[in-house]
Design an enzyme around this catalytic site. Structure first.
Site, PDB file in Angstrom:
ATOM      1  N   ASP A  81       0.851  -1.194   0.000  1.00 18.47           N
ATOM      2  CA  ASP A  81       0.000   0.000   0.000  1.00 18.47           C
ATOM      3  C   ASP A  81       0.886   1.243   0.000  1.00 18.47           C
ATOM      4  OD1 ASP A  81      -2.363   1.421   0.046  1.00 18.47           O
ATOM      5  OD2 ASP A  81      -2.722   1.163   2.184  1.00 18.47           O
ATOM      6  N   GLU A  87       2.591   4.925  -4.184  1.00 16.74           N
ATOM      7  CA  GLU A  87       2.605   5.838  -5.337  1.00 16.74           C
ATOM      8  C   GLU A  87       3.985   6.511  -5.551  1.00 16.74           C
ATOM      9  OE1 GLU A  87      -1.137   4.692  -4.115  1.00 16.74           O
ATOM     10  OE2 GLU A  87       0.222   5.885  -2.908  1.00 16.74           O
ATOM     11  N   ASP A 128      -9.201   4.022  -2.477  1.00 13.72           N
ATOM     12  CA  ASP A 128     -10.115   4.492  -1.434  1.00 13.72           C
ATOM     13  C   ASP A 128     -11.442   4.963  -2.019  1.00 13.72           C
ATOM     14  OD1 ASP A 128      -8.022   3.925   0.216  1.00 13.72           O
ATOM     15  OD2 ASP A 128      -7.461   6.012   0.572  1.00 13.72           O
TER      16      ASP A 128
END
Length: 860
Positions: A449, A452, A527
């Protein structure tokens, strides 16, 4: 950040000493600040050679620039390695032909290299069997029936097949500093792919950018999101063009927003390397694209089971309570997740001893309940003395640095962090080895997670654009490789797990990625929100991910932010069980979102659809194996089989059509169908071309192609013998099915009424032995006439057997038979309610076979 880090470590006596000399330090501090600002300006000036902006540019700004620099005059053309170089005054255009189909076009401002390293490209060969014709104004590259014509004025491209234009460049190659843009004609084509944009299936009319970003609570139209795949399909019936821009810097795509007739693409910096393909069907283009960027790895079987997650389940007794509830309530599930509250101080590769006193025992207990356990790992490594990943990372020198040689820092969940440079090979090896203790502890998979990468206090929520990466030894700024951070993290994780447990297939779930992420990980759409619009977005985003080569994908069922209503949760679960990744996940502070949290009615409906999922696991596993060979998506838009350009329904493989209920309080579904005849799974009514269905809360319509052969598992014998419809058979509860590990037998379900076929892949579900042929891949063909029907099985590959016998062959709807023969020997059967059930005894259906059915009244 370095100053804050040092200040935290000053002793009390040092603070007192400073206080006593306050005036002196005020003066000293003033000059430190002045020199710091000057040094910062100098660093900014040095960084300008890398990137012109310290923030993410918006599409309107990019396309509003004056791209005035052209190619200049044409100078000469010559062979260059495995391609041809057209030399212009300011740029070289290198043309290469891909083996099989497709072209690579590289507009380069430096001397071209024969093989440029790429994070996305791992396959594909160039060929030279191309005829070249040069005239005063053009150069043409010809092979087969296609011609790639390049004008000597501005290097404009015109690609034709026969007399038809495939792709025509509308403006020459344009630059402004390091930025560049290209424009092509869109004609009447739909625009598909481009990964996970929160929009409809057809993206035409939008202006988009790719710069991976942690986008909490995104909504329809939010851009960019977490994952970048700059690969687009330009589709019209009978023709699909694929365009891939292999550039991991921030790129921009105008899909007819500024001019409805024009496709524009460009990037802030980096290389202009474009791949082109064309085929009559999207499948041909996607196969070619994934031959270049890699096929998805075959995951373990359990990855297709139901997965339960939350931010966060803790302490350990709460995790066991959730897992036990699934078993007590007869809700099949395979995976439970441990989010960041499993960690000690939210630091990756640690665990909180207060909340999880004995994690090895917890994992053993969960395994005994039939659960696999996946935990989260974030890339940010906390700056903390004695923290093993930090200490070993410093020693190995694997963290991203600034231009001044100091480590780039930023705040994430555990506080101030440094970040691995996954473009550095030794950093990937170091990272992969960090999983050793967790693998030994018993974790079955890992969830990457925040990759990015997300940096709470960073520019645009990420690392500073001037931070430096190894980048194949080229030492490039972060802005130039930003979009591959998640890809290379997933690569490091996957390859590390392969080294640590070579006999086991890795399971990796990644939020961020770039073209090629399919080689290493499942992805999910980040999300999302508990809303009806996000239910629709879930479908269109997963479909476009599949069309982008990322077939192993899903979304947080029920929505990550907010709490769904009972109706919304039911509808999301009903759709979710027909998508590749079926994971229920929500954030902290929301209401419970487990299947039993919405009352008995919802729990009962969800239970029935979970059993549908588990009985269809053989189909999902077969589709995943086929994807590992072809790169084709597991779920597909209706247009794939000649249906409409719609994102209100979809195909599972070729033969199963699903129409989810996407509107609150919806009363009716009216849809066009793909080509062929389809049987609705509950009524057994046949439909062609269009379909109307009255909505109930308990069910959604699912239709199966006439003639298809669908592999299923653990069918309930009583429902079979009573000739119940497919929907009822699949939805029947069975306490023996807790997880994929409890699947004991297989069945072949044939939809009667016409000819067709299907496939089955099966192996041990966990190991790499299938690569050495320890598996079976079987092709089935169903031929039906007025006199009877024949089912043949032909082993396409594999020499190993399977522990799961094929126990049933079911034909529904069926005509009444006079007799049935398997390999010329009569076998027993049961015929009731237009359903033919053929029990299989000791016969081995993992080898070639022929089953003949002779209808009553038919001539033999």
């Amino acid at each position: 950040m370095e100053k804050r880090h040092l200040v935290k470590r000053l002793t009390k006596s040092w603070s007192m000493w400073i206080g006593m000399r306050k005036d002196l330090f005020l003066v000293f501090g003033f000059w430190v600040m002045v020199f710091g600002l000057l040094a910062g300006c100098a660093e900014d000036i040095r960084s300008e050679r890398f990137v012109s902006s310290k923030r993410m540019m918006l599409p309107a700004e990019f396309w509003g620039q004056n791209f005035s620099q052209t190619t200049g005059r044409f100078e000469k053309m010559e062979r260059y390695g495995d391609g041809w170089e057209m030399k212009f005054e300011r740029v070289s255009l290198v043309v290469r032909a891909l083996e099989g189909t497709g072209w690579q076009l590289s507009w380069l401002t430096y001397r071209p290299m024969e093989h440029r390293p790429s994070y996305a490209v791992v396959g594909g060969r160039f060929v030279t069997n191309v005829m070249v014709e040069e005239t005063r104004d053009t150069v043409s590259f010809i092979r087969g029936g296609e011609r790639l014509l390049v004008a000597k004025r501005e290097a404009r491209i015109r690609w034709t097949k026969g007399t038809k234009d495939i792709l025509v460049q509308k403006g020459g190659f344009r630059r402004r500093g390091e930025s560049f843009c290209l424009t092509f004609g869109l004609d009447g084509r739909a625009v598909l792919g481009l990964a996970e944009k929160p929009s409809s299936l057809n993206l035409r009319g939008q202006s988009l950018t790719f710069y991976n970003r942690d986008t909490y609570k995104y909504q329809r139209g939010t851009d960019p999101l977490y994952l970048s795949v700059p690969f687009v399909l330009l589709w019209e019936p009978g023709s699909t063009v694929g365009v891939f821009l292999d550039n991991p810097a921030q790129s921009f795509w105008d899909l007819g927003a500024k001019d409805s007739r024009i496709l524009g693409m460009g990037a802030l910096e980096g290389e202009t390397i474009v791949y082109l393909w064309e085929d009559r069907h999207p499948a041909g283009v996607i196969q070619a694209y994934t031959s270049l960027t890699g096929k998805p790895a075959l995951p373990p079987l359990w990855a297709f089971g139901y997965q339960q997650s939350r931010f966060s389940y803790f302490p350990d007794r709460r995790v066991m309570e959730i897992a036990t509830n699934f078993r007590v309530k007869n809700l099949p599930a395979d995976v439970i997740y441990l989010d960041i509250d499993f960690m000690d101080g939210r630091r990756s590769f640690t665990y909180d001893t207060n909340r999880f006193s004995d994690p090895e025992r917890l994992l053993r207990d969960l395994h005994q309940l039939g659960f696999k356990v996946v935990t989260i790992i974030d890339p940010g490594i906390a700056i903390r003395k004695g923290y093993m990943p930090y200490e070993t990372g410093i020693k190995a020198d694997v963290f991203v640095k600034r231009t001044n040689g100091m480590y780039a820092q930023g705040t994430v969940w555990p506080g101030i962090c440094v970040f691995p440079d996954y473009t550095l090979p030794r950093a990937r090896e170091w990272w992969g080895n960090l999983y050793r203790d967790f693998v030994r502890m018993g974790f079955d998979g890992f969830w990457n997670d925040m990759n990015e990468p997300s940096v709470f206090n960073g520019p645009d929520g990420s690392l500073e654009r001037t931070a430096l990466h190894d980048d194949f030894g080229r030492i490039s700024p972060h802005s130039r490789v930003h979009n591959v951070y998640g890809l290379t993290m997933a690569q490091a994780t996957y390859e590390g797990l392969e080294r640590l447990v070579p006999q086991r297939r890795p399971f990796v779930l990644s939020r961020a990625g770039f073209a090629g992420i399919q080689r290493y990980a499942f992805v999910w759409t980040g999300d999302n929100s508990a809303s009806w619009d996000h239910l629709k977005l879930n479908l269109s985003m997963v479909l476009n991910l599949g069309l982008s080569g990322v077939g192993l994908a899903g979304a947080d069922i029920g929505g990550y932010t907010g709490t769904p209503s009972e109706e919304l949760f039911i509808r999301w679960m009903q759709m979710g069980v027909f998508l590749p990744l079926v994971r229920n996940h929500t954030e902290q502070g929301t209401a419970p979102q487990e299947p039993w949290a919405f009352g008995e009615r919802a729990e009962d409906i969800v239970r029935r659809y979970l059993f549908v999922r588990y009985r269809m696991i053989p189909l999902w596993y077969t589709l995943a194996y086929q994807a590992s060979l072809t790169g084709l998506p597991l779920v597909r838009p209706l247009l794939w089989e000649g249906g409409p350009l719609s994102d209100e329904g979809f195909l599972v493989g070729r033969d199963v059509v699903v129409f989810p209920v996407l509107e609150k309080g919806q009363k009716e579904i009216r849809q066009e169908l793909p080509e062929g005849i389809f049987v609705e799974w509950s009524s057994l009514r046949a439909y062609r071309s269009s379909f109307t269905w009255e909505v109930t809360l308990e069910n959604i319509p699912v239709l199966v192609r006439v003639g298809s052969v669908i592999p299923l598992a653990n069918l309930p014998q009583t429902a079979l013998m009573e000739g119940k419809p497919l929907a009822e058979v699949l939805q029947t509860s069975d306490t023996r099915i807790r997880s994929t590990a409890d699947l004991e037998e297989l069945a072949l379900w044939v939809v009667g009424g016409g000819s067709g076929g299907g496939e089955l892949f099966w192996d041990d579900g966990v190991s790499q032995a299938y690569r050495q042929g320890q598996m079976k891949y079987i092709l089935y063909r169903w031929e039906e006439t007025e006199a009877g029907a024949t089912l043949t099985g032909n082993v396409l590959s594999g020499r190993g057997g399977s522990s799961l016998p094929i126990r049933w062959i079911v034909i529904q709807p069926a005509r009444e038979p006079a007799s049935v023969e398997l390999e010329n020997k009569r076998v027993s059967f049961v015929f009731t309610n237009n359903t033919l059930v053929i029990p299989i005894g000791k016969e081995n259906l993992y080898q070639d076979f022929v089953l003949n059915i002779f209808y009553k009244g038919g001539k033999r």
